[in-house]
Enzyme design. Sequence first.
Site, PDB file in Angstrom:
ATOM      1  N   HIS A   1      38.016  39.390  27.699  1.00  0.00           N
ATOM      2  CA  HIS A   1      36.930  38.973  27.531  1.00  0.00           C
ATOM      3  C   HIS A   1      36.837  38.466  26.115  1.00  0.00           C
ATOM      4  O   HIS A   1      35.741  37.677  25.788  1.00  0.00           O
ATOM      5  CB  HIS A   1      35.481  39.945  27.914  1.00  0.00           C
ATOM      6  CG  HIS A   1      35.568  39.934  29.210  1.00  0.00           C
ATOM      7  ND1 HIS A   1      36.111  41.021  29.878  1.00  0.00           N
ATOM      8  CD2 HIS A   1      35.001  39.305  30.342  1.00  0.00           C
ATOM      9  CE1 HIS A   1      35.946  41.223  31.220  1.00  0.00           C
ATOM     10  NE2 HIS A   1      35.195  40.023  31.566  1.00  0.00           N
TER      11      HIS A   1
ATOM     12  N   CYS B   1      38.222  43.016  23.157  1.00  0.00           N
ATOM     13  CA  CYS B   1      38.783  43.078  24.692  1.00  0.00           C
ATOM     14  C   CYS B   1      39.815  41.932  24.745  1.00  0.00           C
ATOM     15  O   CYS B   1      39.395  40.836  24.778  1.00  0.00           O
ATOM     16  CB  CYS B   1      37.689  43.034  25.529  1.00  0.00           C
ATOM     17  SG  CYS B   1      38.126  42.760  27.254  1.00  0.00           S
TER      18      CYS B   1
ATOM     19  N   LYS C   1      32.755  33.590  33.612  1.00  0.00           N
ATOM     20  CA  LYS C   1      31.554  33.143  33.239  1.00  0.00           C
ATOM     21  C   LYS C   1      31.259  33.255  31.714  1.00  0.00           C
ATOM     22  O   LYS C   1      30.537  32.652  31.063  1.00  0.00           O
ATOM     23  CB  LYS C   1      30.424  34.076  34.179  1.00  0.00           C
ATOM     24  CG  LYS C   1      30.280  33.508  35.553  1.00  0.00           C
ATOM     25  CD  LYS C   1      29.402  34.543  36.424  1.00  0.00           C
ATOM     26  CE  LYS C   1      29.694  35.808  36.653  1.00  0.00           C
ATOM     27  NZ  LYS C   1      30.985  35.878  37.577  1.00  0.00           N
TER      28      LYS C   1
ATOM     29  N   HIS D   1      32.667  31.420  41.127  1.00  0.00           N
ATOM     30  CA  HIS D   1      33.555  30.374  40.405  1.00  0.00           C
ATOM     31  C   HIS D   1      34.986  30.522  40.922  1.00  0.00           C
ATOM     32  O   HIS D   1      35.050  31.335  41.966  1.00  0.00           O
ATOM     33  CB  HIS D   1      33.497  30.608  38.782  1.00  0.00           C
ATOM     34  CG  HIS D   1      34.451  31.961  38.317  1.00  0.00           C
ATOM     35  ND1 HIS D   1      35.720  32.200  38.728  1.00  0.00           N
ATOM     36  CD2 HIS D   1      33.690  33.011  37.787  1.00  0.00           C
ATOM     37  CE1 HIS D   1      36.008  33.459  38.072  1.00  0.00           C
ATOM     38  NE2 HIS D   1      34.786  34.044  37.728  1.00  0.00           N
TER      39      HIS D   1
ATOM     40  N   HIS E   1      37.207  33.559  42.069  1.00  0.00           N
ATOM     41  CA  HIS E   1      37.032  34.434  43.205  1.00  0.00           C
ATOM     42  C   HIS E   1      37.621  34.017  44.427  1.00  0.00           C
ATOM     43  O   HIS E   1      37.695  34.664  45.179  1.00  0.00           O
ATOM     44  CB  HIS E   1      35.414  34.503  43.278  1.00  0.00           C
ATOM     45  CG  HIS E   1      34.679  34.925  42.327  1.00  0.00           C
ATOM     46  ND1 HIS E   1      33.722  34.101  41.294  1.00  0.00           N
ATOM     47  CD2 HIS E   1      34.744  36.250  41.463  1.00  0.00           C
ATOM     48  CE1 HIS E   1      33.201  35.133  40.445  1.00  0.00           C
ATOM     49  NE2 HIS E   1      33.758  36.116  40.544  1.00  0.00           N
TER      50      HIS E   1
ATOM     51  N   LYS F   1      42.019  32.278  31.311  1.00  0.00           N
ATOM     52  CA  LYS F   1      41.489  32.708  32.366  1.00  0.00           C
ATOM     53  C   LYS F   1      39.906  32.378  32.534  1.00  0.00           C
ATOM     54  O   LYS F   1      39.049  32.155  31.803  1.00  0.00           O
ATOM     55  CB  LYS F   1      41.321  34.178  32.476  1.00  0.00           C
ATOM     56  CG  LYS F   1      40.684  35.098  33.310  1.00  0.00           C
ATOM     57  CD  LYS F   1      40.390  36.464  33.438  1.00  0.00           C
ATOM     58  CE  LYS F   1      39.413  37.157  34.366  1.00  0.00           C
ATOM     59  NZ  LYS F   1      38.965  38.365  33.849  1.00  0.00           N
TER      60      LYS F   1
ATOM     61  N   CYS G   1      34.452  44.173  31.283  1.00  0.00           N
ATOM     62  CA  CYS G   1      35.313  44.858  32.065  1.00  0.00           C
ATOM     63  C   CYS G   1      34.580  46.292  32.913  1.00  0.00           C
ATOM     64  O   CYS G   1      35.236  46.784  33.632  1.00  0.00           O
ATOM     65  CB  CYS G   1      36.431  45.521  31.162  1.00  0.00           C
ATOM     66  SG  CYS G   1      37.460  44.033  30.522  1.00  0.00           S
TER      67      CYS G   1
ATOM     68  N   CYS H   1      33.726  47.688  26.800  1.00  0.00           N
ATOM     69  CA  CYS H   1      33.383  46.656  27.337  1.00  0.00           C
ATOM     70  C   CYS H   1      32.560  46.467  28.308  1.00  0.00           C
ATOM     71  O   CYS H   1      33.069  46.862  29.696  1.00  0.00           O
ATOM     72  CB  CYS H   1      34.680  45.979  27.650  1.00  0.00           C
ATOM     73  SG  CYS H   1      34.788  44.283  28.031  1.00  0.00           S
TER      74      CYS H   1
END
Length: 458
Positions: free
Chosen positions: A144, A141, A292, A18, A21, A289, A127, A124
């Site tokens: 996420h 988390c 996915k 995505h 990256h 952020k 992570c 998590c």
Amino acid sequence: MTTYLITNAIAYVNGPPHLGHTVGLLQADVLARQARAAGHEVRLTTGTDENSLKNVRAAEAAGVSVRSLVDENAARFRALEERLGVASDCFVRTADANHAAVVEQLWRACADDLYRRSYRGLYCVGCEQFFAEADLEDGVCPEHRVAPELVEEENWFFRLSKYRDVLLERIESDAIRIRPEKHRRAILAFLAGGLEDLSVSRSVERARGWGVPVPDDPSQVVYVWFDALANYFTSDPDYWRRADERIHVIGKGITRFHAVYWPAILLAAGEPLPTCIYVHDYITVEGNKIGKSLGNVVDPDAIVDTFGTEALRYYLLRHLRATSDGDFSRERLVTARNTELADRLGNLLSRTTKLASKHDGVPAAAPDLSEAAPFDTAGGLDAIFAEVDALNRFVDAEAPWKLLKSDRARGEAVVAEALGRIAAIGRALAPYLPATAARIEAALAVPVRAAPPLFPKT
């Protein structure tokens, strides 16, 4: 000549790439191109992180084998580099046998600082790390936004606490440079609070048998971060050892792994430490952020299909600052492409290069536009486009096409200056927008890629 090892953080392959990256890839590419242009020996390494539990679960959800999933998505990440124009020298896949051999060697080198004990903690999967309850936000988390899993098992531990004082000294003295400064301060604050030993293995049962086996312990696989960080050795351990500069380009969410855990592991193994850690913030979408697991993925291939590689490189390198998150917007990308690349730079290139046929060669003397450190890619491009605007004003004011008819000598002098300045713009743009720099070179019919000064260390 200085020897550089420049690395981009390898990506999990639980899904296709995505837009998030791309930032580190492009920043690492700029650094590598700048160093190569200055005549230094450079190796840029990239790759994929394939031994994580999140990859296992993604394969299970898709009803495919883990090997099939990681093979397919690793190929997508490699193809993305080509589409982005990233000139990497080595692409490391952590599921390959040569990488597993490097992990085993590193594990054995750390043997004196490894021990086994039972552990209970909150994990998590996104992570791939344990969290203390105090580090959670409302029980979830912070990255996420999901509740971590309670895990209780026996693992191997690394004596991380042993290396706190030496890490403090290396970072405070700038032997390990962490930039921007806010991330250096955050790591020093983390170290000041003390370090606990780090769990560095997982049970085979919980890992579903996927991962690098712990040497001499078939019940365990190596923790994915210990495994993944070793990728910087995989392409050539001797190159790591002999490099003068060992530079990591990473996202802010993994700073602790690169600035604390990885140097401690290297100290235990008797290996040289990183010299510089460049940290970038996140691309966000509507303030969140990209991820996915968050369901707000932006496909970089689709962006390139629609707007082109150079437009995406330019937008991400100029309009996202190294010191803060940057919110992605297709509308802003279109504006940047049309008003900055096309109107300001494109029109300047068209006007000035038409004059090239009226003058023999491009003068060697030209402004130096490459003093800004390339990690501050936005600052570097700001300086270049300030010169684009200044040259546009100069050409407008002098109107050399008229001067060549009314005052030939003055007209030729103006043309010479304009061509020298557009050549300098091409030189400066080459690390950021290599295809655009090549267009300038071709239009001038002379080389414009003379070596710019290397980025400063601080």
